[in-house]
Design an enzyme around this catalytic site. Structure first.
Site, PDB file in Angstrom:
ATOM      1  N   GLU A  47      10.598  -0.395  -1.641  1.00 32.25           N
ATOM      2  CA  GLU A  47       9.290  -1.055  -1.791  1.00 32.25           C
ATOM      3  C   GLU A  47       9.415  -2.104  -2.898  1.00 32.25           C
ATOM      4  OE1 GLU A  47       6.594   1.492  -3.923  1.00 32.25           O
ATOM      5  OE2 GLU A  47       4.796   0.468  -3.177  1.00 32.25           O
ATOM      6  N   LYS A 124       0.927  -1.849   3.302  1.00 34.50           N
ATOM      7  CA  LYS A 124       0.644  -0.510   2.738  1.00 34.50           C
ATOM      8  C   LYS A 124      -0.839  -0.160   2.809  1.00 34.50           C
ATOM      9  CE  LYS A 124       1.720   2.196  -1.451  1.00 34.50           C
ATOM     10  NZ  LYS A 124       2.397   2.079  -2.785  1.00 34.50           N
ATOM     11  N   CYS A 174       5.900   4.093   0.297  1.00 31.64           N
ATOM     12  CA  CYS A 174       5.706   4.887  -0.897  1.00 31.64           C
ATOM     13  C   CYS A 174       4.622   5.962  -0.802  1.00 31.64           C
ATOM     14  CB  CYS A 174       5.462   3.954  -2.089  1.00 31.64           C
ATOM     15  SG  CYS A 174       5.811   4.775  -3.621  1.00 31.64           S
TER      16      CYS A 174
HETATM   17  N1  ING Z   1       4.035   5.177  -6.309  1.00 29.75           N
HETATM   18  C1  ING Z   1       3.781   6.564  -6.424  1.00 29.75           C
HETATM   19  C2  ING Z   1       3.989   7.348  -5.124  1.00 29.75           C
HETATM   20  O1  ING Z   1       3.077   7.642  -4.387  1.00 29.75           O
HETATM   21  C3  ING Z   1       2.276   8.347  -7.153  1.00 29.75           C
HETATM   22  C4  ING Z   1       2.441   6.852  -7.027  1.00 29.75           C
HETATM   23  C5  ING Z   1       3.265   9.133  -7.766  1.00 29.75           C
HETATM   24  C6  ING Z   1       1.161   8.923  -6.665  1.00 29.75           C
HETATM   25  C7  ING Z   1       3.097  10.518  -7.870  1.00 29.75           C
HETATM   26  C8  ING Z   1       0.969  10.312  -6.765  1.00 29.75           C
HETATM   27  C9  ING Z   1       1.942  11.115  -7.368  1.00 29.75           C
HETATM   28  O2  ING Z   1       5.126   7.724  -4.915  1.00 29.75           O
HETATM   29  C10 ING Z   1       3.626   4.275  -5.396  1.00 29.75           C
HETATM   30  N2  ING Z   1       4.077   3.006  -5.566  1.00 29.75           N
HETATM   31  O3  ING Z   1       2.893   4.558  -4.465  1.00 29.75           O
END
Ligand code: ING
Length: 321
Positions: A47, A124, A174
């Site tokens: 990403e 996304k 992601c």
């Molecule tokens: N990053 C993280 C993901 O979903 C996140 C944000 C991390 C949300 C951990 C919840 C828990 O992997 C992105 N860019 O979405």
């Protein structure tokens, strides 16, 4: 004739805020060279692969964030990458920040044939984090500030890849991997290979309660393994990893098969290529047995899934005597 496809996750180590696009591009070209020597026919980059994970930085005026966006794809900065893909005959997935001619901004991923022709694109849908500066947070996560919710749904296309012939390809990005609905929409289109990149902070930056660090990797793998198993598909999940301007992102890129088994896993938090040979006909087994959707699914029982956004408290039961 078995439909075999050699796929690779091209994990990137950190990209610093001061790094120009050429830093990532030259590293990605080297990863494509490694992919070529290892016989990979399809490569999945992370990403937002061309820049640092900029949603951690607050820009009062959103136009200041335009420096992180691509207004056309391909463009001169990524030309070396497209030349290498053409030279080696490798198809690839690339995540990048997209700004449309109308000025709309998306967290986008696109899949390109070795010729450089874009086969399809995804924007996304599940944007984590917040829109405005949050003083409570250790680290900002401003995807809701910089990106609109994707407007292309979760597409699957059947396209020829390498020696395997036509393959049912899908994408997500992601945070999407944490939502089973995203996987199921792709599964309902008979996806055989889900390509996804991620930038996942190694620690909980919301400052709301404690979450042990090791859970970040567990949750990432759990999401991808469950998604693949429950939709009888292969998955390639590729990290941008390491410490970007002091902020740590997890690596642990994986390639997963339709049984939910991890076929290959990255072991560094730097530029690293992992490769796996996929027998695409394995997808048919799951789709014909445990996950024969037509035979076993009961959509009439699932209405809450699209009727509700948030959860609601259940009715209270109390003993009658
Ligand atoms: N990053 C993280 C993901 O979903 C996140 C944000 C991390 C949300 C951990 C919840 C828990 O992997 C992105 N860019 O979405």
């Amino acid at each position: 004739m078995p439909r075999r496809l050699t796929v690779a996750a091209a994990q990137l180590g950190p990209i610093q805020k001061s790094d120009g696009r050429e830093v990532a591009v030259q590293r990605m070209v080297r990863l494509l060279e490694w992919a070529h020597t290892r016989g990979a026919e399809l490569v999945v980059f992370p990403e937002l692969a061309l820049t640092t994970f900029f949603p951690r930085w607050y820009h009062e005026d959103i136009r200041e964030a335009d420096r992180w966006f691509e207004t056309e794809m391909p463009n001169p900065a990524v030309a070396p990458l497209f030349e290498a893909a053409r030279r080696y005959g490798i198809a690839f997935h690339l995540g990048y920040a997209e700004k449309t001619p109308e000025g709309r901004r998306f967290n986008t991923a696109a899949f390109f044939a070795p010729s450089g022709e874009m086969v399809f694109k995804y924007r996304k849908i599940h944007l984590p984090g917040h829109r405005d500066y949050d003083p409570v947070r250790k680290v900002q996560h401003l995807e809701k500030r910089y990106f609109e919710v994707g407007d292309l749904g979760f597409p699957v296309v059947r396209a020829p890849v390498g020696s395997a012939g036509p393959v049912n390809l899908g994408m997500m990005i992601c945070n999407d991997r944490r939502w089973p609905e995203a996987w199921r929409v792709l599964g309902l289109q008979q996806v055989e290979l889900v390509m996804l990149g991620y930038n996942t902070p190694s620690m909980n930056s919301e400052n709301k309660g404690f979450e042990a660090h090791h859970l970040r990797v567990l949750h990432s793998h759990l999401s991808v393994q469950a998604g693949c198993y429950q939709n009888a598909t292969f998955g390639v999940a590729t990290a941008k990893a390491g410490v970007e301007d002091g902020h740590e992102l997890i690596g642990h890129s994986v390639i997963v098969n339709p049984q939910g088994e991890i076929m290959a896993q990255a072991t560094t938090w730097d530029d690293e290529l992992i490769v796996a040979d996929c027998d695409l006909d394995l997808c048919a087994f799951g789709r014909r047995t445990v996950f024969d959707f037509a035979r076993h699914r009961r959509p009439e029982a699932y209405t809450r899934i699209t009727a509700q956004t948030g959860s609601v408290p259940p009715p209270e039961w109390t003993p009658s005597r």
